[in-house]
Design a protein around this motif. Structure first.
Motif, PDB file in Angstrom:
ATOM      1  N   VAL A 132       0.367   1.021 106.422  1.00 57.05           N
ATOM      2  CA  VAL A 132       0.490   1.592 107.209  1.00 57.05           C
ATOM      3  C   VAL A 132       1.867   2.925 107.509  1.00 57.05           C
ATOM      4  CG1 VAL A 132      -0.170   2.425 110.176  1.00 57.05           C
ATOM      5  CG2 VAL A 132      -1.117   0.501 108.177  1.00 57.05           C
ATOM      6  N   PHE A 133       2.530   1.920 107.372  1.00 55.18           N
ATOM      7  CA  PHE A 133       3.903   3.012 107.917  1.00 55.18           C
ATOM      8  C   PHE A 133       4.155   3.953 106.993  1.00 55.18           C
ATOM      9  CE2 PHE A 133       7.106   0.807 111.014  1.00 55.18           C
ATOM     10  CZ  PHE A 133       5.834   0.910 111.711  1.00 55.18           C
ATOM     11  N   ASP A 134       3.827   3.586 105.176  1.00 53.27           N
ATOM     12  CA  ASP A 134       4.135   4.614 104.142  1.00 53.27           C
ATOM     13  C   ASP A 134       3.096   5.658 104.944  1.00 53.27           C
ATOM     14  OD1 ASP A 134       4.795   2.935 102.498  1.00 53.27           O
ATOM     15  OD2 ASP A 134       2.915   2.376 101.665  1.00 53.27           O
ATOM     16  N   CYS A 135       2.815   6.133 105.247  1.00 55.88           N
ATOM     17  CA  CYS A 135       2.293   7.318 106.155  1.00 55.88           C
ATOM     18  C   CYS A 135       3.237   7.819 106.680  1.00 55.88           C
ATOM     19  CB  CYS A 135       0.905   6.991 107.269  1.00 55.88           C
ATOM     20  SG  CYS A 135      -0.675   6.480 105.969  1.00 55.88           S
ATOM     21  N   TRP A 136       3.369   7.678 107.798  1.00 56.85           N
ATOM     22  CA  TRP A 136       5.236   7.587 108.192  1.00 56.85           C
ATOM     23  C   TRP A 136       6.137   8.581 107.339  1.00 56.85           C
ATOM     24  CZ3 TRP A 136       0.802   7.850 110.948  1.00 56.85           C
ATOM     25  CH2 TRP A 136      -0.022   6.953 111.389  1.00 56.85           C
ATOM     26  N   ARG A 189      15.179   1.149 112.242  1.00 57.01           N
ATOM     27  CA  ARG A 189      14.146   0.289 113.015  1.00 57.01           C
ATOM     28  C   ARG A 189      12.978  -0.128 112.441  1.00 57.01           C
ATOM     29  NH1 ARG A 189      15.372   6.185 116.263  1.00 57.01           N
ATOM     30  NH2 ARG A 189      17.103   4.992 117.323  1.00 57.01           N
ATOM     31  N   ILE A 190      12.334  -0.191 110.913  1.00 60.15           N
ATOM     32  CA  ILE A 190      11.423  -0.355 111.078  1.00 60.15           C
ATOM     33  C   ILE A 190      11.019  -1.949 110.636  1.00 60.15           C
ATOM     34  CG2 ILE A 190      10.005  -0.903 109.054  1.00 60.15           C
ATOM     35  CD1 ILE A 190      10.380   2.139 108.445  1.00 60.15           C
ATOM     36  N   PRO A 191      11.882  -2.568 110.844  1.00 57.05           N
ATOM     37  CA  PRO A 191      11.737  -4.028 111.089  1.00 57.05           C
ATOM     38  C   PRO A 191      11.701  -4.130 112.716  1.00 57.05           C
ATOM     39  CG  PRO A 191      13.569  -4.173 109.304  1.00 57.05           C
ATOM     40  CD  PRO A 191      13.288  -2.881 109.871  1.00 57.05           C
ATOM     41  N   ASN A 192      12.106  -3.687 113.471  1.00 62.28           N
ATOM     42  CA  ASN A 192      11.349  -4.465 114.683  1.00 62.28           C
ATOM     43  C   ASN A 192      10.241  -3.770 115.094  1.00 62.28           C
ATOM     44  OD1 ASN A 192      13.796  -5.613 115.523  1.00 62.28           O
ATOM     45  ND2 ASN A 192      14.999  -4.235 115.583  1.00 62.28           N
ATOM     46  N   TYR A 193      10.058  -2.196 114.652  1.00 64.64           N
ATOM     47  CA  TYR A 193       8.769  -1.701 114.758  1.00 64.64           C
ATOM     48  C   TYR A 193       7.335  -3.276 114.037  1.00 64.64           C
ATOM     49  CZ  TYR A 193      10.209   3.017 116.137  1.00 64.64           C
ATOM     50  OH  TYR A 193      10.343   4.066 117.188  1.00 64.64           O
ATOM     51  N   VAL A 194       8.013  -2.956 113.452  1.00 63.16           N
ATOM     52  CA  VAL A 194       6.560  -4.198 112.542  1.00 63.16           C
ATOM     53  C   VAL A 194       6.305  -5.380 113.917  1.00 63.16           C
ATOM     54  CG1 VAL A 194       6.156  -5.264 110.892  1.00 63.16           C
ATOM     55  CG2 VAL A 194       6.743  -3.369 109.945  1.00 63.16           C
ATOM     56  N   ASP A 198       9.334  -8.903 101.948  1.00 64.60           N
ATOM     57  CA  ASP A 198       8.569  -7.637 102.571  1.00 64.60           C
ATOM     58  C   ASP A 198       9.152  -6.129 102.672  1.00 64.60           C
ATOM     59  OD1 ASP A 198       6.260  -9.542 103.100  1.00 64.60           O
ATOM     60  OD2 ASP A 198       7.278  -9.929 105.051  1.00 64.60           O
ATOM     61  N   MET A 199      10.151  -5.999 103.196  1.00 68.36           N
ATOM     62  CA  MET A 199      11.416  -5.008 102.956  1.00 68.36           C
ATOM     63  C   MET A 199      10.945  -4.553 101.895  1.00 68.36           C
ATOM     64  SD  MET A 199      10.656  -3.808 106.440  1.00 68.36           S
ATOM     65  CE  MET A 199      11.717  -2.894 105.840  1.00 68.36           C
ATOM     66  N   GLU A 200      11.756  -5.752 100.946  1.00 65.68           N
ATOM     67  CA  GLU A 200      12.735  -4.876 100.279  1.00 65.68           C
ATOM     68  C   GLU A 200      11.992  -4.351  98.984  1.00 65.68           C
ATOM     69  OE1 GLU A 200      15.030  -4.386  96.856  1.00 65.68           O
ATOM     70  OE2 GLU A 200      14.662  -5.131  98.773  1.00 65.68           O
ATOM     71  N   ARG A 201       9.949  -4.666  99.215  1.00 67.32           N
ATOM     72  CA  ARG A 201       8.760  -4.033  98.238  1.00 67.32           C
ATOM     73  C   ARG A 201       8.134  -2.991  99.276  1.00 67.32           C
ATOM     74  NH1 ARG A 201       6.712  -9.064  98.258  1.00 67.32           N
ATOM     75  NH2 ARG A 201       5.724  -9.668  99.861  1.00 67.32           N
ATOM     76  N   PHE A 202       8.762  -2.491 100.562  1.00 66.47           N
ATOM     77  CA  PHE A 202       8.104  -1.656 100.817  1.00 66.47           C
ATOM     78  C   PHE A 202       9.370  -0.666 100.918  1.00 66.47           C
ATOM     79  CE2 PHE A 202       9.303   0.707 105.141  1.00 66.47           C
ATOM     80  CZ  PHE A 202       8.533   1.666 105.079  1.00 66.47           C
ATOM     81  N   LEU A 203      10.923  -1.167 101.041  1.00 69.12           N
ATOM     82  CA  LEU A 203      11.665  -0.140 100.927  1.00 69.12           C
ATOM     83  C   LEU A 203      12.140   0.325  99.512  1.00 69.12           C
ATOM     84  CD1 LEU A 203      14.749  -1.736 102.846  1.00 69.12           C
ATOM     85  CD2 LEU A 203      13.626   0.133 103.831  1.00 69.12           C
ATOM     86  N   SER A 204      11.687  -0.014  98.288  1.00 74.51           N
ATOM     87  CA  SER A 204      11.734  -0.146  97.066  1.00 74.51           C
ATOM     88  C   SER A 204      11.044   1.351  96.969  1.00 74.51           C
ATOM     89  CB  SER A 204      11.059  -0.894  96.374  1.00 74.51           C
ATOM     90  OG  SER A 204      10.222  -1.474  96.233  1.00 74.51           O
ATOM     91  N   ARG A 205       9.644   1.832  98.136  1.00 75.22           N
ATOM     92  CA  ARG A 205       8.713   2.615  97.316  1.00 75.22           C
ATOM     93  C   ARG A 205       9.558   4.292  98.376  1.00 75.22           C
ATOM     94  NH1 ARG A 205       4.481  -1.609  99.623  1.00 75.22           N
ATOM     95  NH2 ARG A 205       4.524   0.230 101.734  1.00 75.22           N
TER      96      ARG A 205
END
Length: 209
Positions: free
Chosen positions: A94-98, A180-185, A197-204
């Motif tokens: 979902v955060f990909d949208c933001w 800030r995203i890890p704390n939001y999650v 989780d974060m590595e995959r997300f940040l790689s995008r």
């Protein structure tokens, strides 16, 4: 919609070109800026070209709303339904949208919501979009075992924070937001994302920083 002869395409432009001009005018000046003559001047072509593709101004305004509905609501709902092994992974989808305007266009969202303040039909569209988006987030939480009451509140927290960002036109450096995203999650889901989780997300998104 009639097809323009190939020889006339350059003069008449295309429905997509007119719609893109209307999108730009809406973002820059609100709905009052979306006028046939001003769009023709923007494109440097005759206003008669407009009527080859759209019946009237109301038709291109309807097309703008359809584009917003497909882009912002369609993609957000789609991201909630993407495959994920955990609620953390689902939330990062979902955060990909933001972080990707191609998935969720915050300027378009702001323009439509501003338009809704003066138009009951557009307000109805916005409220329907809010309903569909919240229901999709609610289903996502329930899919990972949250009871309905908690899923509802977590969905609202997730969504309303982002709408608040947009409505307040919050300017936030991308690097700061990513930090800030890890704390939001963790706050939204009750689970902290792991390093993978974060590595995959940040790689995008790293290419955008």
């Amino acid at each position: 919609m009639r097809e323009a002869p190939a020889a006339d395409t350059g003069w008449r432009a295309s429905p997509d070109i007119w719609l893109e001009a209307a999108y730009g005018a809406l973002l820059e000046g609100g709905v009052e800026g979306v006028r046939i003559q001003s769009l023709a001047e923007r494109l440097k072509i005759s206003r008669t070209s407009f009527y080859w593709f759209f019946k009237d101004r109301a038709a291109i305004l309807e097309a703008l709303v359809a584009r917003w509905r497909e882009t912002n609501t369609g993609h957000l709902v789609g991201q909630t339904e993407r495959y994920a092994e955990t609620i953390v992974e689902a939330m990062l989808n979902v955060f990909d949208c933001w972080l990707q305007p191609a998935l969720f266009d915050p300027q378009f969202e702001f323009a439509i919501r501003s338009w809704a303040l003066q138009s009951p039909p557009i307000l109805h569209e916005v409220r329907e979009a809010d309903r569909l988006r919240l229901e999709a987030l609610d289903r996502m939480f329930q899919r990972f075992g949250f009871d309905p009451g908690e899923a509802d509140v977590r969905a609202r927290t997730t969504y309303l924070v982002q709408i608040g960002y947009i409505s307040m036109q919050t300017a936030e450096d991308l690097a700061v937001r990513l930090e800030r995203i890890p704390n939001y999650v963790r706050i939204f889901t009750g689970h902290a994302p792991g390093e993978r989780d974060m590595e995959r997300f940040l790689s995008r998104h790293r290419a955008s920083t």
